[in-house]
Design a protein around this motif. Sequence first.
Motif, PDB file in Angstrom:
ATOM      1  N   GLY A 115     -12.948   8.401  -2.962  1.00 19.01           N
ATOM      2  CA  GLY A 115     -13.063   9.048  -1.653  1.00 19.01           C
ATOM      3  C   GLY A 115     -14.511   9.167  -1.265  1.00 19.01           C
ATOM      4  O   GLY A 115     -15.396   9.013  -2.097  1.00 19.01           O
ATOM      5  N   VAL A 116     -14.764   9.468   0.026  1.00 21.96           N
ATOM      6  CA  VAL A 116     -16.151   9.557   0.484  1.00 21.96           C
ATOM      7  C   VAL A 116     -16.672  10.965   0.228  1.00 21.96           C
ATOM      8  O   VAL A 116     -16.041  11.960   0.592  1.00 21.96           O
ATOM      9  CB  VAL A 116     -16.257   9.196   1.980  1.00 21.96           C
ATOM     10  CG1 VAL A 116     -17.686   9.380   2.474  1.00 21.96           C
ATOM     11  CG2 VAL A 116     -15.814   7.765   2.209  1.00 21.96           C
ATOM     12  N   ILE A 117     -17.817  11.040  -0.432  1.00 19.81           N
ATOM     13  CA  ILE A 117     -18.408  12.346  -0.743  1.00 19.81           C
ATOM     14  C   ILE A 117     -19.041  12.899   0.531  1.00 19.81           C
ATOM     15  O   ILE A 117     -19.870  12.224   1.138  1.00 19.81           O
ATOM     16  CB  ILE A 117     -19.493  12.182  -1.834  1.00 19.81           C
ATOM     17  CG1 ILE A 117     -18.899  11.474  -3.053  1.00 19.81           C
ATOM     18  CG2 ILE A 117     -20.124  13.509  -2.186  1.00 19.81           C
ATOM     19  CD1 ILE A 117     -19.927  10.907  -4.007  1.00 19.81           C
ATOM     20  N   PRO A 118     -18.666  14.112   0.958  1.00 20.73           N
ATOM     21  CA  PRO A 118     -19.289  14.634   2.170  1.00 20.73           C
ATOM     22  C   PRO A 118     -20.756  15.019   1.914  1.00 20.73           C
ATOM     23  O   PRO A 118     -21.056  15.632   0.899  1.00 20.73           O
ATOM     24  CB  PRO A 118     -18.455  15.886   2.503  1.00 20.73           C
ATOM     25  CG  PRO A 118     -17.813  16.263   1.218  1.00 20.73           C
ATOM     26  CD  PRO A 118     -17.706  15.052   0.363  1.00 20.73           C
ATOM     27  N   ILE A 119     -21.640  14.608   2.813  1.00 16.92           N
ATOM     28  CA  ILE A 119     -23.064  14.917   2.651  1.00 16.92           C
ATOM     29  C   ILE A 119     -23.441  15.951   3.708  1.00 16.92           C
ATOM     30  O   ILE A 119     -23.407  15.670   4.907  1.00 16.92           O
ATOM     31  CB  ILE A 119     -23.929  13.641   2.821  1.00 16.92           C
ATOM     32  CG1 ILE A 119     -23.509  12.549   1.829  1.00 16.92           C
ATOM     33  CG2 ILE A 119     -25.421  13.968   2.675  1.00 16.92           C
ATOM     34  CD1 ILE A 119     -23.664  12.906   0.365  1.00 16.92           C
ATOM     35  N   ALA A 130     -18.040   5.326  -4.217  1.00 13.56           N
ATOM     36  CA  ALA A 130     -18.001   6.597  -3.472  1.00 13.56           C
ATOM     37  C   ALA A 130     -19.400   6.956  -2.957  1.00 13.56           C
ATOM     38  O   ALA A 130     -19.563   7.411  -1.817  1.00 13.56           O
ATOM     39  CB  ALA A 130     -17.459   7.702  -4.364  1.00 13.56           C
ATOM     40  N   SER A 131     -20.410   6.736  -3.781  1.00 14.40           N
ATOM     41  CA  SER A 131     -21.781   7.049  -3.352  1.00 14.40           C
ATOM     42  C   SER A 131     -22.228   6.084  -2.259  1.00 14.40           C
ATOM     43  O   SER A 131     -22.866   6.481  -1.279  1.00 14.40           O
ATOM     44  CB  SER A 131     -22.743   6.944  -4.532  1.00 14.40           C
ATOM     45  OG  SER A 131     -22.326   7.784  -5.565  1.00 14.40           O
ATOM     46  N   ILE A 132     -21.881   4.817  -2.439  1.00 14.83           N
ATOM     47  CA  ILE A 132     -22.247   3.815  -1.425  1.00 14.83           C
ATOM     48  C   ILE A 132     -21.634   4.215  -0.086  1.00 14.83           C
ATOM     49  O   ILE A 132     -22.320   4.213   0.954  1.00 14.83           O
ATOM     50  CB  ILE A 132     -21.758   2.405  -1.845  1.00 14.83           C
ATOM     51  CG1 ILE A 132     -22.492   1.941  -3.102  1.00 14.83           C
ATOM     52  CG2 ILE A 132     -21.951   1.406  -0.698  1.00 14.83           C
ATOM     53  CD1 ILE A 132     -21.956   0.644  -3.686  1.00 14.83           C
ATOM     54  N   GLU A 133     -20.370   4.607  -0.099  1.00 14.57           N
ATOM     55  CA  GLU A 133     -19.708   4.949   1.165  1.00 14.57           C
ATOM     56  C   GLU A 133     -20.274   6.240   1.752  1.00 14.57           C
ATOM     57  O   GLU A 133     -20.322   6.407   2.975  1.00 14.57           O
ATOM     58  CB  GLU A 133     -18.186   5.039   0.971  1.00 14.57           C
ATOM     59  CG  GLU A 133     -17.541   3.683   0.660  1.00 14.57           C
ATOM     60  CD  GLU A 133     -18.105   2.504   1.460  1.00 14.57           C
ATOM     61  OE1 GLU A 133     -18.220   2.615   2.701  1.00 14.57           O
ATOM     62  OE2 GLU A 133     -18.467   1.476   0.860  1.00 14.57           O
ATOM     63  N   ALA A 134     -20.714   7.168   0.886  1.00 14.47           N
ATOM     64  CA  ALA A 134     -21.319   8.409   1.398  1.00 14.47           C
ATOM     65  C   ALA A 134     -22.585   8.078   2.189  1.00 14.47           C
ATOM     66  O   ALA A 134     -22.819   8.614   3.280  1.00 14.47           O
ATOM     67  CB  ALA A 134     -21.642   9.349   0.238  1.00 14.47           C
TER      68      ALA A 134
END
Length: 473
Positions: free
Chosen positions: A3-7, A196-200
């Motif tokens: 999943g995408v980590i919210p920043i 996940a980090s890439i997508e964040a």
Amino acid sequence: MSGVIPIRSICCIGAGYVGGPTMAVIADRCPGVQVTVVDLNQARIDAWNSPDLSKLPVYEPGLDAVVERCRGRNLHFSTAVDAAIASADMVFLSVNTPTKTRGVGAGQASDLRWIEASARQVAAAARAHTIVVEKSTLPVRTAEVIKTILEAAEGDTPTGSKTFSVLSNPEFLAEGTAISDLEAPDRVLIGGNDPASIEALAAIYGQWVPAERILRTNVWSSELSKLTANAFLAQRISSINSIGALCEATEANVREVARAIGADSRIGSKFLKAGPGFGGSCFQKDILNLVYLCRHYGLSEVADYWEAVVNLNAWQQHRISALVVRHLFGTVTGKRIAVLGFAFKADTNDTRETPAIRICGDLLEEGAQLAIFDPKVTAEQMAVDLGRLPLQGSLTDGFSGEGVWQMAASPREAVAGADAVLVLTEWEQFRQLDWQALAPELRHPAWLFDARAICDATAARSSGLKVWCVGEG
Ligand code: NAD
Ligand code: UGA
């Protein structure tokens, strides 16, 4: 992780030419994200916080407006490095990576001490999962070093589990056009292993960059693509400058040649301007870094090939100072030369590796008196770069001595009493110079040496000046 980590919170270590403008644009385009830019340099942070926007430490067209919109809202500048790291979901490393000056690899390899120090600080100060993004330009495989440092600090903390992932996200902005480059980049490059980090990170850029311009690669390709992009750009400049010298010898004109070859869509028209050689903090540093890496991996022919780009550049700069001396009857000792432009390109106050350093240095060595005008560079900066203080007093009080310089307040003040004018930076105002008005101020016979090919040579000639224009036979 999936999943995408919210920043929600970003920290950027390094408030320089890259960290400041890049984070200002991220804050502008992502109002829901708190962005804190930190630096060890208190004076630099104070300048970023200055109420007077003309005092920002970096001059970039459009930067003041972006800072004005975001500062205090979701863009903060601070020296509280640990606190900013601790509260960040994502930390950008945007510190300087200059060429090493001593030890193994001196003169070629990148000095990674600031990257290592900031990685160690992130390792110590982070409190939970943190995505660490290489924004600095780094030798290929540096992410491995950063990862090793970070992994040694992983473990449970009172606030959760401290873990890290490392991404490479090199910056391609050019100074002078940083804001428009950041707002509409040709591409954004993200290298990493953790989807996940890439997508964040992609989601941050996705707020304003079209999806097809966000490229994803492995970490090593991303690191190497940055060095390669700069090497290819610099190579074009050395190539056109080499042909410019041949044009001067053969009565061809390098601008006509550039137009003719640039019309071929396989070659393209950009980065074909002959000039005093490339400057700036990165081209030389990054090519030398590439050269060092190639030698390290036993690719000496490849290393020699790229090193020639840097050697040609230095040659072009010495060639220009030598031809100034030659045209001024073989001596410039005690002669006044007006130097117009000191920054490495127009629309920046940056002087790192500017061609002016080598060219003015040669002329001072020959005993010239230089009256230097640049609309954005301070006398203090010129003194650091030239390694000599300016003469005391003002130019209008008179100017005597050999191998001396002073800053001029205007082009007109610079040219008064000069034997020659040397144009080194393509500031717009130099294109507009009124040669009919300026020519009588010089001591004749007088020369205009236009190393950027921006002046109205016809007007200068008809005003009685002899004209040399780069790349023109
Ligand atoms: P810079 O020297 O202007 O800024 C770097 C800042 O990092 C300095 O203010 C310094 O005080 C700070 N710093 C160093 N170590 C620190 C630490 N441990 N903690 C906190 N602050 C620290 O450099 P720059 O021009 O912004 O370049 C940064 C990186 O970006 C370099 O790797 C460069 O190659 C790359 N880059 C630069 C450009 C450019 O146009 N200048 C463009 C693309 C990439
Ligand atoms: C360059 C690259 O263009 C950026 O993509 C990169 O991010 C950056 O380096 C970096 O890594 O630091 P920059 O050095 O800011 O950007 O400026 P450029 O516009 O590339 O100009 C570099 C030098 O080449 C200047 O001295 C400029 O006058 C010279 N130049 C450029 C020429 O002599 N001829 C040209 O046709 C173009």
